[in-house]
Scaffold this active site. Structure first.
Site, short mmCIF file in Angstrom:
data_model
loop_
_atom_site.label_atom_id
_atom_site.label_comp_id
_atom_site.label_asym_id
_atom_site.label_seq_id
_atom_site.Cartn_x
_atom_site.Cartn_y
_atom_site.Cartn_z
N LYS A 150 49.84 41.31 47.94
CA LYS A 150 49.48 42.60 48.53
C LYS A 150 50.48 43.04 49.60
O LYS A 150 50.70 44.24 49.76
CB LYS A 150 48.05 42.55 49.08
CG LYS A 150 46.97 42.39 48.00
CD LYS A 150 46.91 43.58 47.04
CE LYS A 150 45.66 43.56 46.16
NZ LYS A 150 45.61 44.68 45.21
N SER B 14 45.98 48.19 47.91
CA SER B 14 46.40 46.94 48.53
C SER B 14 45.14 46.25 49.00
O SER B 14 44.16 46.10 48.26
CB SER B 14 47.37 47.27 49.67
OG SER B 14 47.65 46.15 50.46
N TYR C 93 47.33 35.57 47.62
CA TYR C 93 46.84 36.96 47.49
C TYR C 93 47.61 37.87 48.44
O TYR C 93 48.07 38.95 48.05
CB TYR C 93 45.34 36.97 47.78
CG TYR C 93 44.67 38.33 47.67
CD1 TYR C 93 44.73 39.07 46.49
CD2 TYR C 93 43.94 38.87 48.73
CE1 TYR C 93 44.11 40.30 46.37
CE2 TYR C 93 43.30 40.10 48.62
CZ TYR C 93 43.39 40.82 47.44
OH TYR C 93 42.77 42.04 47.33
N1 LIG Z 1 36.33 44.41 46.65
C1 LIG Z 1 37.01 44.05 47.72
O1 LIG Z 1 36.46 43.49 48.69
C2 LIG Z 1 38.49 44.33 47.80
C3 LIG Z 1 39.10 44.23 49.05
C4 LIG Z 1 40.46 44.51 49.17
C5 LIG Z 1 41.17 44.89 48.05
N2 LIG Z 1 40.56 44.96 46.83
C6 LIG Z 1 41.38 45.36 45.68
O2 LIG Z 1 40.72 46.39 44.97
C7 LIG Z 1 41.16 46.39 43.60
C8 LIG Z 1 39.95 46.47 42.69
O3 LIG Z 1 39.18 45.30 42.81
P1 LIG Z 1 37.58 45.31 42.78
O4 LIG Z 1 37.12 44.98 44.11
O5 LIG Z 1 37.09 46.53 42.12
O6 LIG Z 1 37.33 44.01 41.88
P2 LIG Z 1 36.65 43.83 40.44
O7 LIG Z 1 35.28 44.41 40.45
O8 LIG Z 1 36.83 42.38 40.15
O9 LIG Z 1 37.55 44.70 39.45
C9 LIG Z 1 38.87 44.33 39.18
C10 LIG Z 1 39.43 45.20 38.08
O10 LIG Z 1 40.80 44.85 37.86
C11 LIG Z 1 40.99 44.65 36.47
N3 LIG Z 1 42.12 43.78 36.15
C12 LIG Z 1 42.39 42.54 36.62
N4 LIG Z 1 43.52 42.08 36.06
C13 LIG Z 1 43.96 43.06 35.22
C14 LIG Z 1 45.08 43.20 34.36
N5 LIG Z 1 46.01 42.23 34.19
N6 LIG Z 1 45.23 44.37 33.66
C15 LIG Z 1 44.33 45.36 33.78
N7 LIG Z 1 43.22 45.27 34.56
C16 LIG Z 1 43.07 44.13 35.27
C17 LIG Z 1 39.66 44.12 35.99
O11 LIG Z 1 39.60 44.28 34.58
P3 LIG Z 1 38.78 43.30 33.60
O12 LIG Z 1 37.38 43.88 33.57
O13 LIG Z 1 39.50 43.42 32.31
O14 LIG Z 1 38.84 41.93 34.22
C18 LIG Z 1 38.70 45.01 36.77
O15 LIG Z 1 38.57 46.26 36.14
C19 LIG Z 1 41.98 45.11 43.44
O16 LIG Z 1 43.36 45.44 43.48
C20 LIG Z 1 41.61 44.26 44.65
O17 LIG Z 1 42.64 43.38 45.03
C21 LIG Z 1 39.23 44.70 46.68
#
Ligand SMILES: NC(=O)c1ccc[n+]([C@@H]2O[C@H](COP(=O)([O-])OP(=O)(O)OC[C@H]3O[C@@H](n4cnc5c(N)ncnc54)[C@H](OP(=O)(O)O)[C@@H]3O)[C@@H](O)[C@H]2O)c1
Length: 276
Positions: free
Chosen positions: A152, A134, A148
């Site tokens: 979540k 989340s 968003y």
């Molecule tokens: N980083 C933060 O600050 C943060 C904070 C709170 C929550 N989150 C959550 O953490 C999770 C991971 O995000 P991250 O921070 O690692 O961001 P990220 O580096 O942008 O990675 C996002 C990942 O999600 C994949 N994705 C997006 N849409 C998709 C779909 N329809 N089917 C399959 N894969 C998909 C992307 O794949 P592609 O390479 O194909 O685009 C990528 O592998 C997310 O759920 C995000 O909401 C992140």
């Protein structure tokens, strides 16, 4: 004991780090992403224990196929990490229905799609771990996060309600609530902003977008440490329903609890006056 992991969104960011952390301690990993090849480099040293699959979580038929391939390859799935997602940011009215549908389709319905496909495998085994990623935005809404947060908060409600249904069958559900982590989350390759210009919000919106751009890759949260924390939680006999990640997440959730307490106490008489 070596566990069999199934991770979504493992091409980069948190998902890739979780795949690496799980492999590093000897687990077997199915790393799924829309761009299958991106996860391949981590396969080099661990090809026996690693399988990369192409998967867009918004496509239920692809989800079933990927889960079937994972089970055929490793014989089961012990740990699911529903990680794939992105942020649709901007003032609510700057976003369109299409923006909202795509956000919900990925972050919320994508999570459900994968759970529908994996749960029969875990129920049959009478054990499993599900980590639904989340966000602190899944606990606390804040300006420019309405779409968003809607997705979540959905993940939170879904997970909280699912947990007592599957716990008696040996499946533990944990909601992961990260604060700001240094991934591609705020990079133009991931984050999206609503494109409708509304004069009343334009100035503030431009400032906030500038702030987010400045924060890109400067976030304090270390995705490798969070990945290791998730790998260690997956061994706990009684994992938590919610796991906050980062100093900022802990502070925000504490604030939210205090606010809930305050509203409940302040309006309690009126609340209870409406019925037994
Ligand atoms: N980083 C933060 O600050 C943060 C904070 C709170 C929550 N989150 C959550 O953490 C999770 C991971 O995000 P991250 O921070 O690692 O961001 P990220 O580096 O942008 O990675 C996002 C990942 O999600 C994949 N994705 C997006 N849409 C998709 C779909 N329809 N089917 C399959 N894969 C998909 C992307 O794949 P592609 O390479 O194909 O685009 C990528 O592998 C997310 O759920 C995000 O909401 C992140």
């Amino acid at each position: 004991m070596s566990q069999r992991w199934f991770i979504t969104g493992a091409s980069r960011g948190l998902g890739l780090e979780i795949a690496k952390a799980a492999l590093a301690v000897g687990h077997r990993v199915v790393a799924t992403s829309r761009s299958k090849n991106t996860a391949d480099p981590i396969a080099a040293d661990s090809s026996e224990r690693f399988l990369a699959l192409a998967l867009d979580i918004t496509r239920p038929e692809e989800v079933s196929k990927a889960v079937d391939s994972a089970v055929a390859h490793f014989g089961g799935i012990d740990v699911l990490v529903n990680n794939a997602g992105y942020g649709q940011l901007g003032f609510f009215e700057e976003n369109t229905l299409q923006d909202a549908l795509e956000q919900l389709e990925t972050n919320l319905l994508g999570t459900l799609n994968v759970a529908w496909a994996v749960l029969p495998v875990m129920r049959a085994a009478r054990e499993g771990r599900i980590f639904n990623v989340s966000s602190v935005a899944g606990i606390r809404g804040s300006m420019t996060g309405s779409i968003y947060s809607a997705s979540k908060f959905g993940v939170e409600g879904f997970s909280e309600a699912l947990s007592p249904e599957v716990e008696p069958l040996g499946v533990h559900v944990t909601i992961v609530e990260p604060g700001l982590f240094k991934t591609d989350f705020l990079s133009p390759s991931s984050v999206r902003f609503g494109g409708q210009t509304i004069a009343d919000y334009a100035e503030q919106s431009a400032k906030l977008q500038e702030l987010y751009r400045g924060l890109n890759r400067q976030q304090k949260g270390d995705p490798q440490k969070l990945a290791e924390a998730i790998v260690s939680l997956a061994k706990e006999p009684n994992p938590p329903l919610r796991f906050a990640a980062g100093v900022d997440a802990v502070a925000a959730i504490e604030e939210k609890i205090a606010k809930l307490r305050l509203d409940l106490d302040q309006w309690k008489d009126l609340s209870v006056s409406t019925g037994e």
